[in-house]
Scaffold this motif. Structure first.
Motif, short mmCIF file in Angstrom:
data_model
loop_
_atom_site.label_atom_id
_atom_site.label_comp_id
_atom_site.label_asym_id
_atom_site.label_seq_id
_atom_site.Cartn_x
_atom_site.Cartn_y
_atom_site.Cartn_z
N THR A 19 0.85 -1.19 0.00
CA THR A 19 0.00 0.00 0.00
C THR A 19 0.88 1.24 0.00
O THR A 19 2.07 1.18 0.33
CB THR A 19 -0.90 0.01 1.24
N ARG A 20 0.29 2.36 -0.36
CA ARG A 20 1.03 3.60 -0.33
C ARG A 20 1.22 4.08 1.11
O ARG A 20 0.45 3.75 2.01
CB ARG A 20 0.32 4.68 -1.14
N GLY A 21 2.28 4.86 1.32
CA GLY A 21 2.55 5.40 2.64
C GLY A 21 4.03 5.45 2.93
O GLY A 21 4.85 4.93 2.16
N ALA A 22 4.37 6.06 4.04
CA ALA A 22 5.79 6.23 4.40
C ALA A 22 6.49 4.91 4.63
O ALA A 22 7.72 4.83 4.54
CB ALA A 22 5.89 7.10 5.65
N HIS A 23 5.73 3.85 4.91
CA HIS A 23 6.32 2.53 5.16
C HIS A 23 6.84 1.89 3.88
O HIS A 23 7.63 0.95 3.94
CB HIS A 23 5.28 1.61 5.81
N ASN A 24 6.37 2.38 2.73
CA ASN A 24 6.68 1.75 1.45
C ASN A 24 7.72 2.57 0.70
O ASN A 24 7.42 3.68 0.26
CB ASN A 24 5.41 1.61 0.60
N PRO A 25 8.94 2.07 0.54
CA PRO A 25 9.99 2.85 -0.12
C PRO A 25 9.71 3.13 -1.59
O PRO A 25 10.36 4.00 -2.18
CB PRO A 25 11.23 1.99 0.05
N LYS A 207 16.96 -8.73 2.20
CA LYS A 207 17.84 -8.27 3.27
C LYS A 207 17.48 -6.84 3.69
O LYS A 207 17.47 -6.51 4.88
CB LYS A 207 19.30 -8.32 2.81
N ILE A 208 17.18 -5.99 2.72
CA ILE A 208 16.79 -4.61 3.02
C ILE A 208 15.51 -4.59 3.85
O ILE A 208 15.38 -3.82 4.81
CB ILE A 208 16.59 -3.82 1.70
N GLY A 209 14.55 -5.45 3.47
CA GLY A 209 13.30 -5.49 4.21
C GLY A 209 13.47 -5.92 5.64
O GLY A 209 12.91 -5.32 6.56
N HIS A 210 14.26 -6.97 5.86
CA HIS A 210 14.48 -7.44 7.23
C HIS A 210 15.22 -6.41 8.06
O HIS A 210 14.98 -6.29 9.27
CB HIS A 210 15.27 -8.75 7.21
N ALA A 211 16.11 -5.66 7.43
CA ALA A 211 16.89 -4.64 8.14
C ALA A 211 16.12 -3.33 8.29
O ALA A 211 16.57 -2.42 8.98
CB ALA A 211 18.20 -4.38 7.42
N GLN A 212 14.97 -3.23 7.62
CA GLN A 212 14.18 -1.99 7.60
C GLN A 212 15.06 -0.81 7.18
O GLN A 212 15.01 0.27 7.75
CB GLN A 212 13.53 -1.72 8.96
N ASP A 213 15.85 -1.06 6.15
CA ASP A 213 16.91 -0.13 5.73
C ASP A 213 16.39 0.79 4.63
O ASP A 213 16.55 0.53 3.44
CB ASP A 213 18.12 -0.92 5.24
N ARG A 214 15.76 1.89 5.02
CA ARG A 214 15.16 2.81 4.07
C ARG A 214 16.21 3.46 3.17
O ARG A 214 15.99 3.65 1.97
CB ARG A 214 14.36 3.88 4.81
N VAL A 251 10.09 -6.03 1.26
CA VAL A 251 10.68 -4.71 1.09
C VAL A 251 9.63 -3.61 0.90
O VAL A 251 9.92 -2.43 1.13
CB VAL A 251 11.69 -4.71 -0.08
N GLU A 252 8.41 -3.99 0.52
CA GLU A 252 7.37 -2.98 0.29
C GLU A 252 6.77 -2.45 1.58
O GLU A 252 5.93 -1.53 1.56
CB GLU A 252 6.27 -3.56 -0.62
N ASP A 253 7.18 -2.99 2.72
CA ASP A 253 6.67 -2.50 4.01
C ASP A 253 7.80 -2.53 5.03
O ASP A 253 8.06 -3.55 5.67
CB ASP A 253 5.50 -3.36 4.50
N LEU A 254 8.48 -1.40 5.19
CA LEU A 254 9.63 -1.30 6.09
C LEU A 254 9.21 -0.97 7.52
O LEU A 254 10.07 -0.71 8.36
CB LEU A 254 10.62 -0.26 5.58
#
Length: 313
Positions: A19-25, A207-214, A251-254
């Motif tokens: 979904t759209r939002g700040a959580h989605n890079p 890996k980016i998703g698990h690390a929440q690495d924006r 990765v679509e939800d950090l």
């Protein structure tokens, strides 16, 4: 009947439809096409691609995981339903058995489809001290007795690394030239043109998703998207089918470190894009569609038509 000359399966680990939002890079990201896809929105894909939203949960409770999801993609068997749960990390013996019997490479090899290849590069440490646990893709290649690409193949333009820029290879002491996404895309396109079937795997997204690495998401996702666009632009899509898919969302939800429950995008380009996309509803449908395109010249058929897939899930 004319049969497509080649097919590329481009696997991206941990890419869901968010979904759209700040959580989605991907929200607001420039250069994210064709990977920037949002729930409830029509998506116009470059190169006349078609989107097939794809179920990664496969009727099993819990969050989809890599080992069982990748096994399903690479065999057509509902792996989590077969073993009773979503298996994270690397395949266990039950999943390895499924891969040994139903690997996409083995199915194509037995059908007389050649040449076929896993485009990714392996380094010497893998062969010198083979890890106890191997990926589903590695097991799928071994099931068909195919040769692995090594760094020398990469230098000769016959392979690409999972980090297509080669930066990680350099960090690990390999003497290889860095590649731009465009240069790497040309190399992969050349590999695809020389083979009937090519698999390429990219897993830094997970890996980016698990690390929440924006920060790395905003840096790497446009590069990955450019890589995909370059490959598509270099291929003859009148004679080549490209299927891009994933094993689960991430990765679509950090906002969280775990995998998501989102559908994953299966994107299809080429002559049979409409018939392929129409039959893909879950991860079980990908391998049967590939086998049909390469052996019959069509993807027409029922989703999950594989007898083994029906018996197992």
């Amino acid at each position: 009947m004319e049969i497509d000359s080649s097919l590329l399966l481009f696997f991206i680990d941990g890419l869901g439809i968010g979904t759209r939002g700040a959580h989605n890079p991907f929200d607001g990201l420039e250069g994210g096409a064709p990977l920037a896809i949002f729930q409830g929105e029509d998506t116009e894909l470059p190169f006349d691609g078609v989107l097939a939203p794809t179920d990664a949960r496969l009727g099993v409770d819990g969050r989809p995981q890599s080992a069982s999801g990748q096994t399903t993609i690479l065999t057509g068997v509902n792996a989590p339903a077969t073993i009773g749960y979503h298996k994270q990390g690397f395949p266990n013996q039950a999943l390895l058995k499924i891969i040994a019997e139903r690997s996409i490479f083995l199915q194509l090899k037995n059908a007389g489809i050649r040449p076929i290849t896993f485009a990714n590069t392996y380094t010497k440490p893998f062969f010198e001290s083979r890890p106890r646990w191997i990926s589903a893709t590695t097991a799928a290649v071994e099931a068909a007795g195919l040769q692995f690409n090594v760094v020398e193949d990469l230098k000769a333009g016959r392979a690409v690394y999972q980090d297509f820029t080669n930066a990680i290879l350099n960090e690990r002491g390999e003497d290889v030239e860095l590649r731009t996404p465009e240069e790497a895309g040309q190399v992969l396109a050349d590999i695809v043109a020389a083979h009937r079937f090519t698999l390429y795997e990219y897993f830094i997204t997970d890996k980016i998703g698990h690390a929440q690495d924006r920060e790395n998401a905003h840096r790497l996702l446009p590069m990955l998207a450019s890589y995909v666009r370059t490959v598509l632009g270099k291929l003859d899509l009148k004679r080549t089918t490209v299927i891009l898919t994933s094993d689960h969302g991430n990765v679509e939800d950090l906002s969280m470190r775990t995998h998501t429950l989102n559908l994953v995008p299966t994107l299809v380009w080429g002559q049979h894009r409409h018939s392929v996309a129409a039959r893909i509803r879950s991860l079980t449908d990908i391998t049967p569609a590939i086998v049909d395109v390469l052996t019959k010249g069509t993807a027409d058929g029922q989703p999950g038509h594989s007898d083994f897939a029906r018996a197992s899930g």
